[in-house]
Write a protein that holds these residues in place. Structure first.
Motif, PDB file in Angstrom:
ATOM      1  N   ASN A 174       0.883  -1.239   0.126  1.00 40.76           N
ATOM      2  CA  ASN A 174       0.039  -0.042   0.051  1.00 40.76           C
ATOM      3  C   ASN A 174       0.632   1.275  -0.079  1.00 40.76           C
ATOM      4  O   ASN A 174       0.542   2.057  -0.716  1.00 40.76           O
ATOM      5  N   ASP A 228       4.800   5.668   5.976  1.00 46.34           N
ATOM      6  CA  ASP A 228       5.443   6.192   4.649  1.00 46.34           C
ATOM      7  C   ASP A 228       5.254   7.611   4.235  1.00 46.34           C
ATOM      8  O   ASP A 228       4.605   8.448   5.127  1.00 46.34           O
ATOM      9  N   CYS A 244     -11.303   3.508   3.948  1.00 48.02           N
ATOM     10  CA  CYS A 244     -10.359   2.183   3.354  1.00 48.02           C
ATOM     11  C   CYS A 244     -10.548   1.076   4.191  1.00 48.02           C
ATOM     12  O   CYS A 244      -9.743  -0.044   3.829  1.00 48.02           O
ATOM     13  N   ALA A 257     -12.884  -1.796  -0.514  1.00 50.19           N
ATOM     14  CA  ALA A 257     -12.859  -0.441  -0.785  1.00 50.19           C
ATOM     15  C   ALA A 257     -11.408  -0.181  -1.157  1.00 50.19           C
ATOM     16  O   ALA A 257     -10.357  -0.686  -0.637  1.00 50.19           O
ATOM     17  N   THR A 258     -11.316   0.136  -2.539  1.00 58.55           N
ATOM     18  CA  THR A 258     -10.017   0.281  -3.160  1.00 58.55           C
ATOM     19  C   THR A 258     -10.239   1.684  -4.182  1.00 58.55           C
ATOM     20  O   THR A 258     -11.224   1.826  -4.596  1.00 58.55           O
ATOM     21  N   SER A 259      -8.910   2.207  -4.078  1.00 59.67           N
ATOM     22  CA  SER A 259      -9.054   3.272  -4.957  1.00 59.67           C
ATOM     23  C   SER A 259      -8.241   3.102  -6.348  1.00 59.67           C
ATOM     24  O   SER A 259      -8.239   3.703  -7.057  1.00 59.67           O
ATOM     25  N   LYS A 260      -8.244   1.594  -6.411  1.00 60.63           N
ATOM     26  CA  LYS A 260      -7.411   1.272  -7.513  1.00 60.63           C
ATOM     27  C   LYS A 260      -8.127   0.919  -8.747  1.00 60.63           C
ATOM     28  O   LYS A 260      -7.656   0.580  -9.827  1.00 60.63           O
ATOM     29  N   PHE A 304      -5.268  -4.346  -5.303  1.00 64.76           N
ATOM     30  CA  PHE A 304      -6.556  -3.726  -6.094  1.00 64.76           C
ATOM     31  C   PHE A 304      -7.787  -4.610  -5.651  1.00 64.76           C
ATOM     32  O   PHE A 304      -8.798  -4.288  -6.096  1.00 64.76           O
ATOM     33  N   ARG A 305      -7.686  -5.375  -4.625  1.00 65.16           N
ATOM     34  CA  ARG A 305      -8.963  -6.155  -4.148  1.00 65.16           C
ATOM     35  C   ARG A 305      -9.695  -5.233  -2.944  1.00 65.16           C
ATOM     36  O   ARG A 305     -10.752  -5.829  -2.761  1.00 65.16           O
ATOM     37  N   GLY A 306      -8.900  -4.510  -2.551  1.00 68.28           N
ATOM     38  CA  GLY A 306      -9.580  -3.751  -1.467  1.00 68.28           C
ATOM     39  C   GLY A 306     -10.122  -4.496  -0.178  1.00 68.28           C
ATOM     40  O   GLY A 306     -10.880  -4.104   0.377  1.00 68.28           O
ATOM     41  N   ALA A 366      -7.437  -5.770   2.026  1.00 60.73           N
ATOM     42  CA  ALA A 366      -6.295  -5.876   2.838  1.00 60.73           C
ATOM     43  C   ALA A 366      -6.575  -5.227   4.367  1.00 60.73           C
ATOM     44  O   ALA A 366      -6.496  -5.843   5.353  1.00 60.73           O
ATOM     45  N   LEU A 367      -6.879  -4.005   4.042  1.00 60.34           N
ATOM     46  CA  LEU A 367      -7.168  -3.009   5.418  1.00 60.34           C
ATOM     47  C   LEU A 367      -8.194  -3.547   6.171  1.00 60.34           C
ATOM     48  O   LEU A 367      -8.335  -3.670   7.316  1.00 60.34           O
TER      49      LEU A 367
HETATM   50  P1  ADP Z   1      -6.215  -2.049  -2.148  1.00 58.35           P
HETATM   51  O1  ADP Z   1      -4.749  -1.903  -1.841  1.00 58.35           O
HETATM   52  O2  ADP Z   1      -6.307  -3.650  -2.780  1.00 58.35           O
HETATM   53  O3  ADP Z   1      -6.801  -0.883  -2.928  1.00 58.35           O
HETATM   54  P2  ADP Z   1      -6.217  -1.913   0.747  1.00 58.35           P
HETATM   55  O4  ADP Z   1      -7.321  -2.583   1.661  1.00 58.35           O
HETATM   56  O5  ADP Z   1      -4.928  -2.417   0.817  1.00 58.35           O
HETATM   57  O6  ADP Z   1      -6.931  -2.256  -0.841  1.00 58.35           O
HETATM   58  O7  ADP Z   1      -6.253  -0.496   0.923  1.00 58.35           O
HETATM   59  C1  ADP Z   1      -7.757   0.166   0.521  1.00 58.35           C
HETATM   60  C2  ADP Z   1      -7.327   1.601   0.091  1.00 58.35           C
HETATM   61  O8  ADP Z   1      -6.753   2.382   1.038  1.00 58.35           O
HETATM   62  C3  ADP Z   1      -6.361   1.666  -1.084  1.00 58.35           C
HETATM   63  O9  ADP Z   1      -6.958   1.551  -2.143  1.00 58.35           O
HETATM   64  C4  ADP Z   1      -5.878   3.052  -0.833  1.00 58.35           C
HETATM   65  O10 ADP Z   1      -6.774   4.236  -1.471  1.00 58.35           O
HETATM   66  C5  ADP Z   1      -6.082   3.268   0.620  1.00 58.35           C
HETATM   67  N1  ADP Z   1      -4.427   3.256   1.374  1.00 58.35           N
HETATM   68  C6  ADP Z   1      -4.168   2.104   1.849  1.00 58.35           C
HETATM   69  N2  ADP Z   1      -3.044   2.234   2.453  1.00 58.35           N
HETATM   70  C7  ADP Z   1      -2.617   3.484   2.095  1.00 58.35           C
HETATM   71  C8  ADP Z   1      -1.225   4.362   2.347  1.00 58.35           C
HETATM   72  N3  ADP Z   1      -0.143   3.663   3.066  1.00 58.35           N
HETATM   73  N4  ADP Z   1      -1.282   5.496   1.884  1.00 58.35           N
HETATM   74  C9  ADP Z   1      -2.255   5.869   0.873  1.00 58.35           C
HETATM   75  N5  ADP Z   1      -3.637   5.456   0.639  1.00 58.35           N
HETATM   76  C10 ADP Z   1      -3.583   4.001   1.252  1.00 58.35           C
END
Ligand code: ADP
Ligand code: MG
Length: 644
Positions: A58, A83, A96, A101-104, A119-121, A123-124
């Motif tokens: 991320n 980071d 997030c 939830a993903t911005s990707k 991209f699966r949204g 992890a968090l």
């Molecule tokens: P994914 O990476 O598959 O999109 P995650 O659950 O890992 O899903 O993260 C969800 C969203 O949270 C990401 O798409 C991103 O927009 C935001 N995000 C997560 N970690 C960070 C980070 N370190 N800095 C900025 N945005 C983050």
């Protein structure tokens, strides 16, 4: 959450879902969200290392140029990733943690063009389901950041906070709410080594990002931004660079950059084997095999070459989404990729293997110390002059460093290609006529005006084992037995490839020789008959256990044919037990070893001359089929060193 799950059930088989709802609703419960999340979380986060992977990725996706990983108790009690990436807005900081939830990704089509890590949204969401998470994040333009506390999916608080631009996520007490998983974790040393694996994978490929790793307050890694060679050396030790050759190949389908280990520096484990596709670490048996095959006859059994390969392919030609942890990929063009990778590796090994020094040897003028922080990373870039002839007498090649760095940095190196495809014979002819002299040829210009005192080219023998001659680039010492093994091996392999079933240049035996075998060996002989014939034997089966030889290849010393074939069968059986054994290689290697002129055998000058000539015409002249050196070249610098 309900609606999401129901929708997917309907998509699979709407009618049955419907049925269940009507008939068995008494026993089916919809799982509460937090339980569902915990279950789903298990797929993504099964140990501290997988949480580390998601958080690091991320941070990379967020465009960070500096990432700190802080661990306590191998990640059990704390995993924190800090980071300096883009950060999140207040609402995104809460969003997030929602599943999906993903911005990707915005549409299904994006899936085929994915270049980010996640991209699966999920992890968090998964991490938040099984830990206590503290997120602090601030976007560069905002004055204040936001701090979210979340525990087992429940948002405990969100409030403004002052923090650095970027994101810090602290994951505390992983699996605090799932004792079974917590108890399943291994010793700290084991969990830490899993994290170490993940950290290296991420750090190797993201060489432009600075990383630190602290464990229980101790600094384990401090990696500055730099080029790939510097990053590899920083992780695996500064000596690593001396063990590697650069590799570089680019076709329409794929580009491959990176480093492959020198055959003489193989490892006992596969710990230094890394393949990245589009900046993602992957495991791919076929691709690893492709690389290892390139080493097939160069390295001893049960040893493994190091490699760091950075492959770029059009994302639409791969499917990375076949496994949740995404170290597996499927390629549309796997066969082509296999061939390209194998050829590129062979080329890299062959191309550089003759050079005594290459440009990324730190003992030359390459600086492997960490780059200054304002350093702009540059990809290693090597160009070759395909017309380069190592024996041609130009003033550059005189210094012995055909492949020596011409600049001061690894990034701006020009070198020359050591071994153009088919011109060794030519090269050697040239060498013979103008170079193999025992004169004191000085400067080239001088040499022309005032011919050096030179005797006709005639190699010397030392202890009937080493052949000594000179090249323009230095003093040449050849190990006669190994050299001959290499020559025979390639000759046999070529014949196999040409599939020449008629014996080439066979010499008729005055008296046919009869060989007898055990029934099982007799059967094996029968199986290998085609191969044996193509090497130049005229051999026929009399019955299942008896064979008659009427002609042999010209190279066969009139030794004992019975034992030659017995050894061949033994070697063949041995090689077939090995994982990467390939039939032709095994047979040709065995034959070459047995037929080669032995060390200690006196040779005529013409014979030595012919060995030198044939050796340089080989594809891999400098190594015997078993991977040992066939020759050494002492250049001017080496000699000067010795006379100091
Ligand atoms: P994914 O990476 O598959 O999109 P995650 O659950 O890992 O899903 O993260 C969800 C969203 O949270 C990401 O798409 C991103 O927009 C935001 N995000 C997560 N970690 C960070 C980070 N370190 N800095 C900025 N945005 C983050
Ligand atoms: Mg992610």
């Amino acid at each position: 959450m309900h609606s999401v799950r129901r929708r997917s059930a309907l998509r699979n088989d709407g009618s049955i879902t419907h049925l269940h709802h009507n008939i068995v609703s008494d026993i089916i419960n919809i799982l509460p969200d937090n339980v569902a999340n915990q279950i789903a979380a298990g797929e993504v986060v099964d140990r501290p290392a997988s949480a580390v992977k998601e958080l690091l990725e991320n941070a990379i996706d967020a465009g960070a140029t500096s990432i700190q990983l802080i661990l306590r108790d191998a990640g059990r009690t704390l995993i924190q990733v800090i980071d300096n990436g883009c950060g999140m807005s207040d609402s995104d900081a809460r969003l997030c943690f929602e599943r999906h939830a993903t911005s990707k990704i915005h549409a299904a089509d994006d899936l085929f063009a994915i270049r980010t890590m996640g991209f699966r949204g999920e992890a968090l969401a998964s991490i938040a389901a099984v830990a206590q998470v503290e997120l602090r994040t601030r976007q560069l333009n905002n004055e204040l950041g936001t701090c979210v506390l979340i525990e087992g999916c429940e948002v405990k608080s969100q409030e403004p906070c002052s923090c650095n631009a970027g994101t810090s996520i602290a994951v505390k007490n992983l699996f605090f709410n799932i004792p079974a998983r917590r108890n399943f974790l291994k010793k700290d040393s084991v969990e830490l080594s899993h994290i170490d694996d993940i950290f290296r994978r991420v750090a190797i490929v993201n060489n432009h990002v600075a990383f630190t790793l602290h464990h229980n307050g101790k600094l384990l890694y401090d990696l500055r931004a730099g080029n790939k060679a510097q990053r590899i050396a920083a992780i695996f030790g500064s000596g690593t660079s001396e063990r590697l050759y650069p590799i570089s190949e680019s076709t329409e389908l794929v580009s491959v950059e990176g480093y492959v280990g020198k055959p003489e520096h193989v490892r006992k484990t596969r710990n230094e084997q890394y393949i990245f596709v589009n900046n993602r670490f992957i495991k791919h048996l076929a691709l690893s095999t492709a690389v290892e095959k390139a080493y097939a006859e160069l390295i001893p059994e049960r040893t493994y070459p190091s490699y760091f390969l950075f492959i770029q392919v059009d994302p639409s030609r791969i499917d990375v989404n076949i496994h949740p942890t995404k170290t597996e990929v499927r390629f549309v063009d796997e066969h082509a990729l296999f061939a390209i990778l194998r050829a590129a590796t062979k080329k890299a090994i062959g191309q550089f293997s003759l050079a005594t020094e290459i440009e990324f040897n730190p003992s030359t003028d390459i600086d492997f110390s960490p780059a200054p922080s304002e350093y702009t990373p540059q990809e290693p870039h090597i160009t070759f002059n395909p017309d380069y002839n190592p024996f041609h007498t130009t003033s550059e090649s005189r210094s012995g460093g055909a492949l020596r760095s011409s600049g001061t940095s690894f990034g701006s190196t020009t070198g020359s290609r050591m071994r153009p495809s088919s011109s060794w014979e030519e090269a050697y002819a040239a060498a013979k006529s103008e170079d193999l002299t025992f004169g004191f040829s000085d400067d080239d210009a001088d040499a022309e005006e005032q011919p050096a005192i030179s005797t006709p080219a005639s190699p010397l023998s030392y202890k009937n084992t080493y052949i000594i001659s000179t090249l323009k680039s230095g003093l040449l010492v050849i190990h006669q037995q190994r050299a001959h093994e290499r020559i025979l091996f390639e000759e046999f392999m070529d014949r196999r490839r040409a599939n020449a079933d008629s014996p080439v240049g066979a010499q008729q035996l005055l008296f046919p020789v009869t060989c007898t075998f055990s029934p099982s060996d007799g059967e094996l002989m029968n199986e290998l008959l085609g191969e044996i014939r193509s090497m130049g034997f005229a051999i026929d089966g009399v019955n299942a256990t008896t064979y008659v030889v009427t002609a042999t290849p010209p190279n066969v010393q009139d030794g004992n044919l019975q034992s030659l074939f017995e050894q061949l069968l033994a070697d063949y059986k041995g090689a077939m037990m090995q994982k990467f054994g390939d039939r032709d290689t095994a047979i040709c290697q065995s034959m070459a070893r047995q037929m080669a002129i032995k060390a200690g055998t006196p040779l005529q000058p013409e014979e030595m001359q012919s060995i030198i000539g044939q050796l340089f015409a080989c594809q891999v002249p400098n190594l015997a089929p078993n991977g040992k050196k066939t020759m050494i070249i002492l250049n001017e610098l080496d000699l000067e060193e010795k006379f100091r």
